[in-house]
Design a protein around this motif. Sequence first.
Motif, PDB file in Angstrom:
ATOM      1  N   MET A 152      44.840  43.011  39.158  1.00  0.00           N
ATOM      2  CA  MET A 152      44.345  41.891  38.341  1.00  0.00           C
ATOM      3  C   MET A 152      42.820  41.730  38.411  1.00  0.00           C
ATOM      4  O   MET A 152      42.172  41.544  37.374  1.00  0.00           O
ATOM      5  CB  MET A 152      45.048  40.591  38.744  1.00  0.00           C
ATOM      6  N   PRO A 153      42.179  41.813  39.602  1.00  0.00           N
ATOM      7  CA  PRO A 153      40.714  41.680  39.644  1.00  0.00           C
ATOM      8  C   PRO A 153      39.968  42.855  39.017  1.00  0.00           C
ATOM      9  O   PRO A 153      38.767  42.744  38.764  1.00  0.00           O
ATOM     10  CB  PRO A 153      40.411  41.596  41.151  1.00  0.00           C
ATOM     11  N   VAL A 154      40.654  43.969  38.787  1.00  0.00           N
ATOM     12  CA  VAL A 154      40.041  45.080  38.062  1.00  0.00           C
ATOM     13  C   VAL A 154      40.101  44.821  36.566  1.00  0.00           C
ATOM     14  O   VAL A 154      39.172  45.138  35.818  1.00  0.00           O
ATOM     15  CB  VAL A 154      40.747  46.414  38.403  1.00  0.00           C
ATOM     16  N   MET A 155      41.181  44.197  36.140  1.00  0.00           N
ATOM     17  CA  MET A 155      41.398  43.954  34.718  1.00  0.00           C
ATOM     18  C   MET A 155      40.705  42.691  34.201  1.00  0.00           C
ATOM     19  O   MET A 155      40.377  42.610  33.020  1.00  0.00           O
ATOM     20  CB  MET A 155      42.901  43.855  34.432  1.00  0.00           C
ATOM     21  N   PHE A 156      40.495  41.723  35.081  1.00  0.00           N
ATOM     22  CA  PHE A 156      39.914  40.456  34.663  1.00  0.00           C
ATOM     23  C   PHE A 156      38.755  40.071  35.578  1.00  0.00           C
ATOM     24  O   PHE A 156      38.762  40.369  36.764  1.00  0.00           O
ATOM     25  CB  PHE A 156      40.968  39.346  34.674  1.00  0.00           C
ATOM     26  N   GLY A 157      37.783  39.366  35.001  1.00  0.00           N
ATOM     27  CA  GLY A 157      36.631  38.927  35.771  1.00  0.00           C
ATOM     28  C   GLY A 157      36.926  37.686  36.600  1.00  0.00           C
ATOM     29  O   GLY A 157      37.943  37.013  36.430  1.00  0.00           O
ATOM     30  N   LYS A 158      35.989  37.365  37.480  1.00  0.00           N
ATOM     31  CA  LYS A 158      36.187  36.245  38.409  1.00  0.00           C
ATOM     32  C   LYS A 158      36.273  34.904  37.679  1.00  0.00           C
ATOM     33  O   LYS A 158      36.985  33.994  38.130  1.00  0.00           O
ATOM     34  CB  LYS A 158      35.065  36.225  39.439  1.00  0.00           C
ATOM     35  N   THR A 159      35.571  34.774  36.559  1.00  0.00           N
ATOM     36  CA  THR A 159      35.624  33.510  35.822  1.00  0.00           C
ATOM     37  C   THR A 159      37.041  33.217  35.356  1.00  0.00           C
ATOM     38  O   THR A 159      37.568  32.113  35.551  1.00  0.00           O
ATOM     39  CB  THR A 159      34.665  33.545  34.614  1.00  0.00           C
TER      40      THR A 159
END
Length: 266
Positions: A152-159
């Motif tokens: 998930m953190p690879v596919m989506f940014g921290k925001t």
Amino acid sequence: MAEMKINGVSIHYQIQGQGSESIVFAHGLLWSEQIFENQTQAFQDRYRCISFDFRGQGQSAVPRSGYDLETLYSDTVGLIEALCPGPCHFVGVSMGGMVGLRLAVRKPALIKTLALLSTSADAESEENIKRYRTLIFVAKVFGLRLVADKVMPVMFGKTFLQDPLRVEQRRLWRQRLIANRRIGVARAVTGVIYRESICEEIDKITAPTLIGIGDEDRAISREQANRMHSRIATSKLAIIPRAGHTPTVEEPPVVNQLIENLLHSA
């Protein structure tokens, strides 16, 4: 929703909206045409919006072979030639953009404009290949549930991942990630990571081109985006604020406006 046999494989697609011109949407690795829900909703009042699932992913069939980028390119040529009466506007995210690059280089008559989001013209680095081999093994044997929290953190940014107002969205996309079929996703990842570079060919692209990258993207670097921009004379580079590797989901209003601007440039 419909299916079409292309190169002997059943490919799932859907057409929404009406118009004299078509937009073809090509998704990224581990996802399906669902990542363009916000875009098809925004453009279907003026364009025929065609979205589809690559072989092995989404609702398309899972054949034994044909997951390399060259075969995915051939599948996409078949789909465009069958469904589009004229050149199309092509929007690709990540893997879909890699296919879009090959289309614009080799079949320029099919492409009116080209939107490349979170994508690269380079081959995969050896360092990344080693990491993806682990993902392939886990996906094939156990499915993606075991590694979903790392993917998930690879596919989506921290925001997106930290926004308290988007808890349900994160849950939905995690479930969609986990829903990938084990064999299909393992073969799809293998095909993408062993791709060849197309950097030396992309200076042939003449279609108006958008290169978009999220400022929180961990999978594609700013340097890779800049490299494409420097080689495609007709390109414009856009940095998408608050977005990671899946900006069509994370920042749809920004992405839709970028696409709108590109369509008007043709």
